[in-house]
Design a protein around this motif. Structure first.
Motif, PDB file in Angstrom:
ATOM      1  N   THR A  38       0.711  -1.014  -0.343  1.00 18.32           N
ATOM      2  CA  THR A  38      -0.235  -0.340  -0.065  1.00 18.32           C
ATOM      3  C   THR A  38       0.428   0.947  -0.082  1.00 18.32           C
ATOM      4  O   THR A  38       0.738   2.119  -0.507  1.00 18.32           O
ATOM      5  CB  THR A  38      -1.233  -0.050   1.668  1.00 18.32           C
ATOM      6  OG1 THR A  38      -1.451  -1.215   0.816  1.00 18.32           O
ATOM      7  CG2 THR A  38      -1.854   1.036   0.880  1.00 18.32           C
ATOM      8  N   ASP A  47      -6.553  -1.887  -3.540  1.00 19.69           N
ATOM      9  CA  ASP A  47      -5.691  -2.782  -2.408  1.00 19.69           C
ATOM     10  C   ASP A  47      -6.430  -3.974  -1.775  1.00 19.69           C
ATOM     11  O   ASP A  47      -8.227  -4.175  -2.451  1.00 19.69           O
ATOM     12  CB  ASP A  47      -5.720  -2.353  -1.203  1.00 19.69           C
ATOM     13  CG  ASP A  47      -3.973  -2.353  -0.173  1.00 19.69           C
ATOM     14  OD1 ASP A  47      -3.751  -3.408  -0.887  1.00 19.69           O
ATOM     15  OD2 ASP A  47      -4.073  -1.211   0.554  1.00 19.69           O
ATOM     16  N   GLU A  48      -5.934  -5.203  -1.253  1.00 22.68           N
ATOM     17  CA  GLU A  48      -6.146  -6.351  -1.167  1.00 22.68           C
ATOM     18  C   GLU A  48      -7.251  -6.680  -2.291  1.00 22.68           C
ATOM     19  O   GLU A  48      -8.472  -7.433  -2.446  1.00 22.68           O
ATOM     20  CB  GLU A  48      -6.998  -6.564   0.507  1.00 22.68           C
ATOM     21  CG  GLU A  48      -6.811  -5.378   1.421  1.00 22.68           C
ATOM     22  CD  GLU A  48      -5.903  -6.220   1.843  1.00 22.68           C
ATOM     23  OE1 GLU A  48      -5.598  -7.912   2.021  1.00 22.68           O
ATOM     24  OE2 GLU A  48      -4.887  -5.768   2.240  1.00 22.68           O
TER      25      GLU A  48
HETATM   26 MG    MG Z   1      -2.370  -3.560   2.405  1.00 23.86          MG
END
Ligand code: MG
Ligand code: ADP
Ligand code: ZN
Length: 646
Positions: free
Chosen positions: A236, A288-289
């Motif tokens: 991130t 993200d993810e």
């Molecule tokens: Mg992350």
């Protein structure tokens, strides 16, 4: 009490709280609340003002009025709707009301007034068609409606702000970081280590900064970049650093945010997000993810969520729909690349893949330095030593370690973080906080002492096992006790012999319990899980079993490989039985080895556990003295690196 460790690594993510959401947010939710409240009070006041029974002039009832007229005291009456304004001969005024739908004269005559008496009074009927009339007749209906409207408007506003978004659920919830916002700008200098990843991403930055250069020469611009790496390795952070370096808007959303309770929301959020980004181009979309939506479709893994598949399809559609010169780059992060749908990885989608490894020793030192920037360090602090002792730590864990150190120093009212604080934090981050309150009874203490002594003894005797750094029977996290080992070097590879000895060391606790007490507890259950998994990997992945041979029958992700569901294997039942037999053989042999060591060196085992019961913790120096006193030569190895056996 320090905050629980599990929250730590997320800490810096909380910078997100400073991210500006796309819907403008009033700085203080209370201000809008008070405005609304004031509005409501004002309306209520106006209402009551308009309909107050005017008490300032005295009022007069109809029967009293009739009496007064009879007595000749009334000069004139003004009639306006049902309102009467009575003027007396002495010039006083009184208000009154007449019956609705009945003429005043009629009413008065029903009170027994004669025509003459009435003739003496001037009765003036006023026209009521003005604004006042309409206002007064409509207000009782309209005002409550307005109040209800204001209330609903206020509620919906609150919901939007509270993130409930009941009225706007189709909109993307992406947060945007504006490139001009220097306070939350992250650049490559905030990311330590990860050299290769940074190099790869520099290219992306170049393109975003100067797309023309690439387009002029006919280069196809990458559409998608997939960051892969263990949790906390800074994926991130890197995503944000790319945006910061390029100076472009950064739209960030988490995969799980696409999927909510309403069907179709995910897909519409994707559309929304891509539209916003295209409007702001050049821009970065960061998902993200992504494994939350990007899992292999149609396998039923994770409940076969239709919603998720639609969301994923929409992402693919949007990425395919990019014009060649559209300056939007999609970045995604995942720690489970093995479960991603192959369609995502196809050329033209996430075709750039950047792996971020756990940091090596130098990387760890650099990360520690970055997070030590704002912390005053005592002179004795040596971050190199800390980096040496934290193999396998992720960036997030190192961040957490630094923070724990600062918390420890602050709790002891010191102004600077000392080396000692950092050393103590290593174990805390690795194993969770010490649970001194978790008091073992005498029997449990003895069992735990023998268990840990078993690990330590086997580890000290076997040639390929790591030497012991520390033994403790103070519970930490979920472990009742723990033994820290120091591997020889910061190695990335492990050999079969090392694995075999590792398995024997893991069995040391179990064997000691069984040999000494003739019984086993639930204590070694975690040891057993770990060593069984290791033995299975040796057989199915590393080709370390002669009976199975040099084939890998399972991939990195275990059995849930691309396109296949859980439980499907691509090897036969016969092979499966062979694997089980091999795993059992490896563990049985390791067991015999551990048992042999423990029976042969029983006196050392007793000595170690006696010391443990007495002191609860044995550091490396004392442990080696203990070994020498009992005729075992400790291994001479550099004082670096930990590994842990619970
Ligand atoms: Mg992350
Ligand atoms: P991931 O997304 O890979 O799970 P994050 O990017 O959220 O990890 O990292 C969590 C935190 O850990 C970061 O905010 C940062 O404070 C720290 N961190 C991780 N890797 C690094 C690194 N290479 N350099 C500096 N800090 C790092
Ligand atoms: Zn154990």
């Amino acid at each position: 009490m320090p905050p629980p460790r599990s929250q730590k690594p997320k800490k810096t993510d909380k910078r997100g709280s400073r991210w500006s959401p796309l819907t403008p947010r009033s700085t203080d939710p209370w201000s809008s609340f008070t405005t609304t409240l004031a509005l409501i009070v004002l309306l209520a006041l106006a209402y009551s003002y308009a309909f107050r029974t005017d008490t300032t002039p005295a009022s007069v009832t109809l029967s009293a009025l009739a009496t007064d007229i009879r007595a000749g005291q009334v000069e004139s009456i003004a009639v306006s709707g049902n309102e009467l304004t009575v003027t007396y001969t002495d010039k006083t005024e009184k208000k009154g009301k007449k019956e609705p739908d009945a003429a005043l004269t009629e009413t008065l005559s029903s009170y027994g007034l004669t025509g003459e008496a009435l003739a003496a009074v001037q009765i003036e009927v006023k026209d009521q068609s003005g604004f006042r009339y309409w206002f007064f007749s409509l207000a009782p209906i309209l005002l409550p409606l307005i109040l209800i409207g204001v209330f609903i408007w206020f509620l919906s506003k609150q919901m939007r702000q509270g993130g409930v978004q009941a009225f706007t659920f189709g909109q993307s919830k992406a947060r945007m970081i504006d490139p001009k916002d220097t306070a939350q700008r992250v650049t490559f200098s905030d990311v330590a280590g990860a050299k290769e990843a940074k190099e790869e991403l520099t290219e992306i930055v170049d393109f975003l900064k100067n797309p023309k250069k690439f387009l002029d020469i006919g280069a196809r611009i990458p559409k998608g970049v997939l960051l892969m790496g263990a949790p906390g390795t800074g994926k991130t952070l890197l995503g944000r650093a790319v945006a910061g370096e390029a100076g472009v808007p950064f739209f960030s959303i988490s995969g799980s945010e696409f999927v909510e309770m309403f069907v179709g929301v995910g897909a519409s959020r994707v559309r929304d997000l891509f539209q916003m980004a295209k409007r702001a181009a050049p821009a970065i979309i960061f998902v993200d993810e992504i494994d939350a939506v990007g899992r292999v479709r149609g396998t039923g893994v994770g409940g076969g969520n239709d919603e998720r598949e639609q969301t994923l399809n929409q992402i693919l559609v949007e990425m395919d729909g990019f014009e060649p010169n559209e300056k939007v780059i999609v970045m995604a992060a995942t720690n489970r690349p093995d479960v991603l749908d192959p369609a995502l990885l196809r050329p033209g989608r996430f075709d750039r893949r950047v792996t971020i490894d756990l940091p090596d020793r130098d990387g760890r030192e650099e990360i520690l330095k970055i997070h030590a920037r704002k912390k005053p360090l005592a002179e004795d602090v040596n971050l190199k030593v800390i980096a040496e002792r934290t193999p396998g730590f992720s960036g997030a864990e190192l961040y957490s370690l630094m923070n724990e150190g600062a918390i420890l120093a602050a709790r002891e009212d010191r102004k600077k973080v000392a080396q000692f604080d950092l050393i103590r934090s290593i174990e805390k981050v690795m194993l969770g906080p010490e649970r001194k309150s978790h008091v073992l009874n005498k029997k449990e203490k003895e069992i735990t002492a023998y268990h840990e002594a078993g690990h330590a003894l086997v580890s000290s005797v076997l040639p390929f096992a790591d030497p012991v750094h520390k033994i403790s029977i103070i519970s930490r996290g979920r472990a009742a006790g723990y033994t820290l080992k120091l591997p020889l070097e910061d190695t990335k590879m492990q050999s079969k012999n090392e694995f075999l000895d590792d398995i024997a060391v893991s069995l040391g606790g179990y064997v000691a319990e069984k040999e000494i007490f003739g019984d086993v507890t639930t204590g070694p259950s975690n040891d057993l899980q770990v060593l069984t998994a290791l033995a299975r990997d040796m057989v199915t992945r590393y080709g370390m079993s002669d009976a199975i041979g040099t084939i890998a029958i399972e991939g990195d992700g275990g059995r849930a490989l691309f396109g296949r569901g859980i439980g499907e294997r691509d090897y036969s039942e016969a092979m499966s039985a062979k694997v089980d037999a091999e795993v059992k053989r490896i563990i049985d042999e390791a067991y015999a080895k551990a048992k042999h060591i423990i029976t042969e060196h029983r006196s050392v085992l007793d000595a170690i556990s006696r010391t443990l019961v007495e002191k609860e913790t044995i550091e490396r120096d004392d442990f080696e003295k203990l070994l020498i006193a009992n005729g075992i030569t400790p291994k001479v190895k550099k004082d670096i690196e930990h590994a842990v056996v619970a």
